[in-house]
Design an enzyme around this catalytic site. Structure first.
Site, PDB file in Angstrom:
ATOM      1  N   ASN A   1       5.954 -51.211 -12.599  1.00 49.86           N
ATOM      2  CA  ASN A   1       5.770 -52.448 -11.845  1.00 49.86           C
ATOM      3  C   ASN A   1       4.738 -52.150 -10.760  1.00 49.86           C
ATOM      4  O   ASN A   1       5.056 -51.548  -9.748  1.00 49.86           O
ATOM      5  CB  ASN A   1       7.106 -52.893 -11.232  1.00 49.86           C
ATOM      6  CG  ASN A   1       6.962 -54.170 -10.413  1.00 49.86           C
ATOM      7  OD1 ASN A   1       5.887 -54.775 -10.393  1.00 49.86           O
ATOM      8  ND2 ASN A   1       8.027 -54.565  -9.745  1.00 49.86           N
TER       9      ASN A   1
ATOM     10  N   LYS B   1       3.341 -54.137  -8.858  1.00 52.41           N
ATOM     11  CA  LYS B   1       3.493 -55.069  -7.719  1.00 52.41           C
ATOM     12  C   LYS B   1       2.113 -55.592  -7.289  1.00 52.41           C
ATOM     13  O   LYS B   1       1.227 -55.726  -8.134  1.00 52.41           O
ATOM     14  CB  LYS B   1       4.258 -54.385  -6.579  1.00 52.41           C
ATOM     15  CG  LYS B   1       5.592 -53.798  -7.072  1.00 52.41           C
ATOM     16  CD  LYS B   1       6.513 -53.367  -5.969  1.00 52.41           C
ATOM     17  CE  LYS B   1       7.802 -52.796  -6.571  1.00 52.41           C
ATOM     18  NZ  LYS B   1       8.783 -52.406  -5.556  1.00 52.41           N
TER      19      LYS B   1
ATOM     20  N   HIS C   1      12.972 -60.007  -9.728  1.00 53.83           N
ATOM     21  CA  HIS C   1      12.875 -58.800  -8.902  1.00 53.83           C
ATOM     22  C   HIS C   1      13.407 -59.116  -7.498  1.00 53.83           C
ATOM     23  O   HIS C   1      13.223 -60.239  -7.008  1.00 53.83           O
ATOM     24  CB  HIS C   1      11.420 -58.339  -8.826  1.00 53.83           C
ATOM     25  CG  HIS C   1      11.292 -56.969  -8.250  1.00 53.83           C
ATOM     26  ND1 HIS C   1      11.344 -56.748  -6.892  1.00 53.83           N
ATOM     27  CD2 HIS C   1      11.168 -55.754  -8.829  1.00 53.83           C
ATOM     28  CE1 HIS C   1      11.242 -55.442  -6.668  1.00 53.83           C
ATOM     29  NE2 HIS C   1      11.141 -54.821  -7.815  1.00 53.83           N
TER      30      HIS C   1
ATOM     31  N   GLU D   1      12.336 -58.470  -4.713  1.00 55.18           N
ATOM     32  CA  GLU D   1      11.309 -58.944  -3.767  1.00 55.18           C
ATOM     33  C   GLU D   1      11.069 -60.441  -3.957  1.00 55.18           C
ATOM     34  O   GLU D   1      10.790 -61.158  -2.992  1.00 55.18           O
ATOM     35  CB  GLU D   1      10.022 -58.125  -3.958  1.00 55.18           C
ATOM     36  CG  GLU D   1      10.198 -56.705  -3.426  1.00 55.18           C
ATOM     37  CD  GLU D   1       9.410 -55.632  -4.145  1.00 55.18           C
ATOM     38  OE1 GLU D   1       8.473 -55.967  -4.898  1.00 55.18           O
ATOM     39  OE2 GLU D   1       9.736 -54.436  -3.953  1.00 55.18           O
TER      40      GLU D   1
ATOM     41  N   GLU E   1      18.357 -52.494  -9.980  1.00 52.95           N
ATOM     42  CA  GLU E   1      17.579 -51.940  -8.880  1.00 52.95           C
ATOM     43  C   GLU E   1      18.329 -52.152  -7.568  1.00 52.95           C
ATOM     44  O   GLU E   1      18.246 -53.238  -6.979  1.00 52.95           O
ATOM     45  CB  GLU E   1      16.216 -52.634  -8.797  1.00 52.95           C
ATOM     46  CG  GLU E   1      15.370 -52.483 -10.038  1.00 52.95           C
ATOM     47  CD  GLU E   1      13.881 -52.644  -9.734  1.00 52.95           C
ATOM     48  OE1 GLU E   1      13.114 -51.770 -10.140  1.00 52.95           O
ATOM     49  OE2 GLU E   1      13.500 -53.623  -9.071  1.00 52.95           O
TER      50      GLU E   1
ATOM     51  N   GLY F   1      11.456 -48.386  -2.849  1.00 53.26           N
ATOM     52  CA  GLY F   1      10.373 -48.038  -1.939  1.00 53.26           C
ATOM     53  C   GLY F   1      10.839 -47.258  -0.721  1.00 53.26           C
ATOM     54  O   GLY F   1      10.088 -47.085   0.241  1.00 53.26           O
TER      55      GLY F   1
ATOM     56  N   SER G   1      12.884 -45.876  -6.430  1.00 55.60           N
ATOM     57  CA  SER G   1      12.404 -44.528  -6.134  1.00 55.60           C
ATOM     58  C   SER G   1      12.526 -43.560  -7.310  1.00 55.60           C
ATOM     59  O   SER G   1      12.822 -42.377  -7.120  1.00 55.60           O
ATOM     60  CB  SER G   1      13.103 -43.972  -4.887  1.00 55.60           C
ATOM     61  OG  SER G   1      12.853 -44.802  -3.763  1.00 55.60           O
TER      62      SER G   1
END
Ligand code: 13P
Length: 254
Positions: free
Chosen positions: A9, A11, A97, A99, A169, A175, A215
């Site tokens: 991904n 992003k 996702h 985010e 996730e 991150g 991660s």
């Protein structure tokens, strides 16, 4: 046997030049994927066609969008439909996702519509779930993830969910450099499979690839992917470095 998948991904990162060099480096290494292994590149919209064209002739590497519209077509300025994606050779779409859930207020009701749009267009959703830190700290992470699955996917039938892809996730691991332990990942993945099995039966549940994201790096992929119910990873930061992502691919179960 369900697929073992290394999904990148990217992003909102990389210029087109950087994206092209990364892809060149990634595909320059001769690699024989087994029949159950797949690589998926989650590419920003403007680069999809370029990267897709670079992949022609490479087997087992697919191209994914990172989002899509929940609408079919029409006057929705700035939206990208699944038909558009399908027409340029995209095969997968990352849906829900964290985010997008957090910064763009995407909820399970909207995400279930996006999943529908993907399936109606022949695209494979990579449906993301996962709890924030406060939820894990309060010990309610299993219930939280179960609700995401129920509200996002339980309107589908068994055929639609056969061979489906779910990515777990945990938000606190994205991150942050803080990976879930392989035990934590395995426990949640086994739980996800149990939830799917209770609703759809074990044959469907066993066919679903459950990817871990948060991660994932070359240095921890082997340990994570060796877990029984971890069928690969959805990789952010480490997918932007060809050598890292290559090593992650090499750690998929054979
Ligand atoms: P990182 O691998 O950078 O933690 O990101 C995970 C992720 O969000 C993949 O979708």
């Amino acid at each position: 046997m369900r697929k073992q998948i290394a999904a990148a991904n990217w992003k909102m990162n990389l210029t087109i030049q950087e994206a092209v060099s990364l892809t060149e480096e990634l595909i320059s290494k001769p690699r024989k994927l087994s029949v159950r292994q797949e690589v998926v590149l989650g590419v920003p919209f403007p680069y999809l066609t370029t990267i897709k064209n670079m992949l022609s002739g490479t087997e087992g590497i697919f191209i994914s969008a990172q989002n899509c519209s929940d609408r079919k077509n029409g006057a929705y300025t700035g939206e990208v439909s699944t038909e558009m994606l399908q027409s340029i050779g995209v095969t997968h779409v990352i849906i829900g996702h964290s985010e997008r859930r957090e910064y763009f207020q995407e909820n399970n009701a909207l995400l279930s519509e996006k999943v529908n749009r993907c399936l109606q267009t022949g695209l494979k959703p990579i449906f993301c779930c996962g709890e924030p830190l406060a939820v894990r700290d309060s010990g309610t992470e299993y219930k939280y993830v179960e609700t995401q699955l129920e509200e996002g996917l339980f309107h589908l039938d068994a055929i639609q969910l056969t061979g489906f892809i779910i990515a777990y996730e945990p938000i606190w691991a994205i991150g942050t450099g803080k990976t879930a332990t392989s035990d934590q990942a395995q426990q949640m993945h086994a739980f996800i499979r149990k939830v799917m099995s209770t609703k759809y039966g074990s044959i469907v549940a066993e066919s679903i690839s459950v990817l871990y994201g948060g991660s994932v790096k070359a240095s921890n992929a082997a340990e994570l992917f060796s877990q029984l119910d971890v069928d690969g990873g959805l990789v952010g930061g480490a997918s932007l470095v060809a050598s890292e992502f290559s090593a992650i691919i090499d750690n998929l179960k054979k």
